[in-house]
Scaffold this active site. Structure first.
Site, mmCIF file in Angstrom:
data_model
loop_
_atom_site.group_PDB
_atom_site.id
_atom_site.type_symbol
_atom_site.label_atom_id
_atom_site.label_comp_id
_atom_site.label_asym_id
_atom_site.label_seq_id
_atom_site.Cartn_x
_atom_site.Cartn_y
_atom_site.Cartn_z
ATOM 1 N N HIS A 150 3.557 10.351 6.926
ATOM 2 C CA HIS A 150 2.841 10.166 8.188
ATOM 3 C C HIS A 150 3.786 9.518 9.182
ATOM 4 O O HIS A 150 4.217 8.377 8.964
ATOM 5 C CB HIS A 150 1.607 9.281 7.983
ATOM 6 C CG HIS A 150 0.479 9.975 7.294
ATOM 7 N ND1 HIS A 150 -0.569 9.298 6.703
ATOM 8 C CD2 HIS A 150 0.231 11.299 7.119
ATOM 9 C CE1 HIS A 150 -1.420 10.192 6.194
ATOM 10 N NE2 HIS A 150 -0.949 11.404 6.426
ATOM 11 N N HIS B 173 5.537 6.541 6.783
ATOM 12 C CA HIS B 173 5.228 6.059 5.434
ATOM 13 C C HIS B 173 4.701 7.223 4.612
ATOM 14 O O HIS B 173 4.520 8.322 5.150
ATOM 15 C CB HIS B 173 4.208 4.908 5.516
ATOM 16 C CG HIS B 173 2.927 5.343 6.147
ATOM 17 N ND1 HIS B 173 2.646 5.165 7.489
ATOM 18 C CD2 HIS B 173 1.859 6.022 5.640
ATOM 19 C CE1 HIS B 173 1.470 5.689 7.758
ATOM 20 N NE2 HIS B 173 0.968 6.219 6.657
ATOM 21 N N HIS C 186 2.173 8.978 1.323
ATOM 22 C CA HIS C 186 1.008 8.955 0.432
ATOM 23 C C HIS C 186 1.220 9.992 -0.661
ATOM 24 O O HIS C 186 1.698 11.101 -0.391
ATOM 25 C CB HIS C 186 -0.272 9.335 1.175
ATOM 26 C CG HIS C 186 -0.610 8.444 2.328
ATOM 27 N ND1 HIS C 186 -1.392 7.316 2.212
ATOM 28 C CD2 HIS C 186 -0.248 8.515 3.630
ATOM 29 C CE1 HIS C 186 -1.519 6.741 3.394
ATOM 30 N NE2 HIS C 186 -0.829 7.446 4.284
ATOM 31 N N THR D 113 -6.256 4.270 6.541
ATOM 32 C CA THR D 113 -6.332 2.986 5.838
ATOM 33 C C THR D 113 -7.163 2.029 6.695
ATOM 34 O O THR D 113 -7.275 2.247 7.913
ATOM 35 C CB THR D 113 -4.933 2.377 5.646
ATOM 36 O OG1 THR D 113 -4.286 2.242 6.917
ATOM 37 C CG2 THR D 113 -4.069 3.237 4.734
ATOM 38 N N HIS E 245 0.819 -1.216 0.000
ATOM 39 C CA HIS E 245 0.000 0.000 0.000
ATOM 40 C C HIS E 245 0.848 1.259 0.000
ATOM 41 O O HIS E 245 0.401 2.329 -0.384
ATOM 42 C CB HIS E 245 -0.911 0.029 1.229
ATOM 43 C CG HIS E 245 -1.752 -1.189 1.377
ATOM 44 N ND1 HIS E 245 -2.769 -1.507 0.496
ATOM 45 C CD2 HIS E 245 -1.722 -2.195 2.270
ATOM 46 C CE1 HIS E 245 -3.327 -2.640 0.865
ATOM 47 N NE2 HIS E 245 -2.712 -3.089 1.937
HETATM 48 ZN ZN LIG Z 1 -0.700 7.269 6.277
#
Ligand SMILES: [Zn+2]
Length: 249
Positions: free
Chosen positions: A132, A113, A115, A200, A88
């Site tokens: 994040h 991580h 996005h 998520t 992801h």
């Molecule tokens: Zn995130």
């Protein structure tokens, strides 16, 4: 000989079963298992649809209701880390990367991580990338710092991570050198803070969000390296439902 063949066959079966079990969970950002379908994919994901304090949100600065009593406290240190492509996003897990303190509660850095584009919006504006920084308290409460990126010069703090991104879902390797997560933060700690959720599945709520006001820079080459793996991995903004958004320092 027969036994050996049977053993080999069993080995293949076990390997296949293991390979299937380790495949990424069946949610995506687009298509039949995309963001608008998350709530129905698993009983545990229901709050993705029914939750009233979901993330991300569009922060409307004119609706900010006040300021926090205390500034956030950060204490980060250089750390070795593992870099994981989890199907992801790319996730970095530093070993003892440091802590974040909010209202007297200490949260330990667990992972960070990315996005693309940024999930957060400020007055409707999104950014090409967000990191994040996920922290967890001893009681298991989560606090996430969001660092927005604008395109510009190369981000030196990210270089050890981006030097070798794990190409395939499930790939994991030890990062070369160390990373100090403090070097990812903008010079000003001014932020917007509110209660939200994981962005998520399972979209669990009661997550303290701290969105840094000032973006930091990422080069177009670094951005392209991430987008080669994940072209779009952002959940759309969710209803604010009258939540209080404060300015923090
Ligand atoms: Zn995130």
């Amino acid at each position: 000989m027969k036994t050996r063949i049977a053993t080999a066959a069993l080995g293949t079966l076990l390997f296949t079963a293991f390979a299937n079990a380790s495949e990424p969970p069946h949610w995506t950002y687009q298509g039949k298992t995309g963001t608008s379908h998350w709530a129905g994919l698993e009983a545990d994901y229901a709050v993705c649809g029914t939750g009233q304090r979901q993330s991300p949100i569009n922060i409307e600065t004119r609706k900010v209701t006040g300021t926090t009593a205390q500034p956030i406290g950060v204490s980060y240190a250089p750390a070795r880390a593992e870099v994981i492509n989890n199907g992801h996003t790319v996730q970095v897990e530093p070993a003892n990367g440091g802590t974040l303190t909010i209202d007297g509660v200490e949260y330990k850095l667990a992972q960070f991580h990315f996005h693309t584009p940024s999930e957060e919006r400020i007055d409707g504006k999104s950014y090409p990338l967000v990191a994040h920084l996920v922290h967890k308290s001893a009681e298991g409460k989560l606090a996430v710092i969001a660092v927005l990126f604008r395109t510009g010069k190369s981000n030196a703090a990210l270089r050890p991570v981006f030097a070798s991104l794990p190409a395939r879902a499930g790939d994991k390797h030890a990062m070369g050198g160390t990373i100090n997560v403090g070097d990812l933060l903008p010079g000003s700690r001014d932020n917007y803070t509110f209660i939200g959720s994981l962005t998520t599945p399972p979209c669990s709520e009661d997550v303290r969000w701290v969105v840094m006001k000032t973006p930091v820079s990422v080069s177009s080459a670094q951005l392209a390296a991430f987008r080669k793996l994940y072209r779009m991995n952002a959940r759309p903004v969710q209803a604010v439902n009258g939540r209080e958004v404060l300015v923090g320092r």
